[in-house]
Design an enzyme around this catalytic site. Structure first.
Site, PDB file in Angstrom:
ATOM      1  N   ASP A   1      21.925  33.571  31.240  1.00  7.83           N
ATOM      2  CA  ASP A   1      21.309  32.269  30.981  1.00  7.83           C
ATOM      3  C   ASP A   1      22.056  31.639  29.803  1.00  7.83           C
ATOM      4  OD1 ASP A   1      19.781  30.163  30.136  1.00  7.83           O
ATOM      5  OD2 ASP A   1      17.904  31.286  29.942  1.00  7.83           O
TER       6      ASP A   1
ATOM      7  N   LYS B   1      26.065  14.206  27.740  1.00  8.81           N
ATOM      8  CA  LYS B   1      27.524  14.374  27.705  1.00  8.81           C
ATOM      9  C   LYS B   1      28.128  13.626  26.509  1.00  8.81           C
ATOM     10  CE  LYS B   1      28.360  17.187  31.109  1.00  8.81           C
ATOM     11  NZ  LYS B   1      28.835  18.549  30.812  1.00  8.81           N
TER      12      LYS B   1
ATOM     13  N   GLY C   1      28.684  27.335  40.421  1.00 12.50           N
ATOM     14  CA  GLY C   1      28.533  25.930  40.774  1.00 12.50           C
ATOM     15  C   GLY C   1      29.772  25.389  41.475  1.00 12.50           C
ATOM     16  N   GLN C   2      29.773  24.063  41.711  1.00 13.70           N
ATOM     17  CA  GLN C   2      30.868  23.436  42.469  1.00 13.70           C
ATOM     18  C   GLN C   2      32.217  23.666  41.794  1.00 13.70           C
ATOM     19  OE1 GLN C   2      31.192  19.183  42.355  1.00 13.70           O
ATOM     20  NE2 GLN C   2      32.292  19.032  44.294  1.00 13.70           N
TER      21      GLN C   2
ATOM     22  N   ASP D   1      26.527  33.585  35.761  1.00 23.38           N
ATOM     23  CA  ASP D   1      25.657  32.474  36.172  1.00 23.38           C
ATOM     24  C   ASP D   1      24.237  32.977  36.124  1.00 23.38           C
ATOM     25  OD1 ASP D   1      24.457  30.189  37.649  1.00 23.38           O
ATOM     26  OD2 ASP D   1      26.545  29.707  38.069  1.00 23.38           O
ATOM     27  N   ILE D   2      23.312  32.051  36.270  1.00 23.53           N
ATOM     28  CA  ILE D   2      21.897  32.418  36.267  1.00 23.53           C
ATOM     29  C   ILE D   2      21.500  33.053  37.605  1.00 23.53           C
ATOM     30  CG2 ILE D   2      20.994  30.168  37.029  1.00 23.53           C
ATOM     31  CD1 ILE D   2      19.286  30.848  34.154  1.00 23.53           C
ATOM     32  N   ARG D   3      22.360  32.859  38.612  1.00 23.61           N
ATOM     33  CA  ARG D   3      22.119  33.458  39.946  1.00 23.61           C
ATOM     34  C   ARG D   3      23.431  34.042  40.476  1.00 23.61           C
ATOM     35  NH1 ARG D   3      24.423  29.470  43.437  1.00 23.61           N
ATOM     36  NH2 ARG D   3      24.756  27.594  42.245  1.00 23.61           N
TER      37      ARG D   3
ATOM     38  N   TYR E   1      21.795  12.504  31.755  1.00 24.96           N
ATOM     39  CA  TYR E   1      23.034  13.291  31.841  1.00 24.96           C
ATOM     40  C   TYR E   1      24.131  12.673  30.958  1.00 24.96           C
ATOM     41  CZ  TYR E   1      27.217  15.124  34.304  1.00 24.96           C
ATOM     42  OH  TYR E   1      28.421  15.707  34.647  1.00 24.96           O
TER      43      TYR E   1
ATOM     44  N   GLY F   1      28.344  29.606  34.284  1.00 31.45           N
ATOM     45  CA  GLY F   1      28.081  28.643  35.360  1.00 31.45           C
ATOM     46  C   GLY F   1      29.156  28.774  36.427  1.00 31.45           C
TER      47      GLY F   1
END
Ligand code: AKB
Length: 313
Positions: free
Chosen positions: A53, A147, A12-13, A35-37, A143, A9
């Protein structure tokens, strides 16, 4: 000591800035971003990148074996607002990715894991102000439920199988390099972009909604710090409370007005208001201070200077 690190990941941010910081610390070649992208090389620093993934155990295991990975930072997750729209997808991503990484730890294929939790683990019956480390939780969002469950599984894998997993409960994170996606605290980033572009912002939370927040540099420092802490000093293996500042939309607007005098804020609360209402307004992070020396450096004034100064460039 030379080690090989995998970030899952990484685009991401948090992942983007974490990848940059880890590459700076351990060398570009030793930090594998995934990451997935595809992501932004300029922001992550150049180095190995894999399309991956996080819910695919075999693919993850293959990358871990190929690069002889020692440590995994699992940053892939669906955040609070998006998770309310896609509950099963959120549960699948947030839980299966964690199980995959914990099982790699259990099978001794990796040595150390970082997994982020969130203030979303708390709920309506939690003491709202200075929320203690251990207290009533009862999260009411998809979410938050993922968590909180994740925290219990981290603790379980540590005590049952000796997995060295470390975690912090991030507050809302404010950064200028990468935008957040799908969170309830995202307004605290959007507001700076809109203030500079249009001198006005319509906030999706009410004026007096106080939430715990943190500037990204502090969040990255906390992450590196807990991962560097001696094994026996990391006493809490679910997740540590982490705090820096707490403010409302009207308070951040006032600070922005000091820099952009004609800035105007208006309010149009949506479904995210109910999520914010269920979260703490401030956090007691004395366990993190005591166990591994945590101390935040950025308050709202300093964060605002950094945000406006860098976004203007
Ligand atoms: C969100 O708003 O969902 C996240 C978080 C507080 O974990 N930023």
């Amino acid at each position: 000591m030379q080690k090989s690190i995998l970030i899952v990941g990484a685009c991401g941010q948090i992942g983007t800035e974490l990848t940059y910081a880890l590459r700076d610390k351990y060398g570009n070649e030793n930090v594998i971003a995934s990451d997935i992208r595809e992501g932004n090389d300029d922001l992550m620093g150049s180095g190995p990148f894999e399309i991956l993934d996080a819910t695919d155990y075999d693919a993850l295991e293959e990358v871990v074996a190929y690069y002889e990975i020692d440590e995994v930072y699992l940053m892939a997750a669906m955040l609070s607002a998006t998770a309310e729209k896609f509950p099963m997808r959120a549960w699948n991503l947030n839980m299966n990715s964690l199980f995959n990484v914990l099982n790699l730890g259990k099978e001794k294929k990796i040595e150390k894991i970082f997994w982020p939790s969130s203030i979303a683990v708390f709920g309506m019956n939690t003491p709202k102000s200075d929320t203690p480390q251990s207290t009533i939780m009862e999260p009411s969002t998809v979410y938050g439920i993922s968590k909180q469950s994740g925290e219990r599984w981290c603790d379980y894998y540590h005590h049952k199988f000796g997995v060295d997993v470390r975690s912090v409960r991030y507050p809302g994170l404010i950064s200028w390099k990468t935008k957040p996606g799908g969170g309830t605290t995202d307004y605290a980033v959007e507001i700076y972009h809109k203030a500079l572009a249009e001198a006005k912002y319509t906030c999706f939370l009410k004026a007096d909604t106080a939430l715990p927040m943190m500037f990204m540099d502090d969040a990255i420092r906390a992450t590196l710090q807990i991962m560097d802490t001696d094994y026996e000093k990391v006493k809490i293996r679910s997740s540590y409370n982490l705090s820096a500042m707490s403010f409302t939309p009207s308070e951040i607007a006032e600070i922005i007005k000091k820099h952009i005098p004609d800035f105007e804020i208006s309010y149009d609360p949506d479904f995210r208001q109910a999520i914010a209402n269920s979260w703490p307004s401030s956090i007691d992070d004395s366990s993190a201070q005591l166990d591994w020396g945590w101390k935040a450096e950025f308050d709202l004034e300093k964060t605002t200077e950094e945000m406006l100064g860098n976004l203007k460039k």
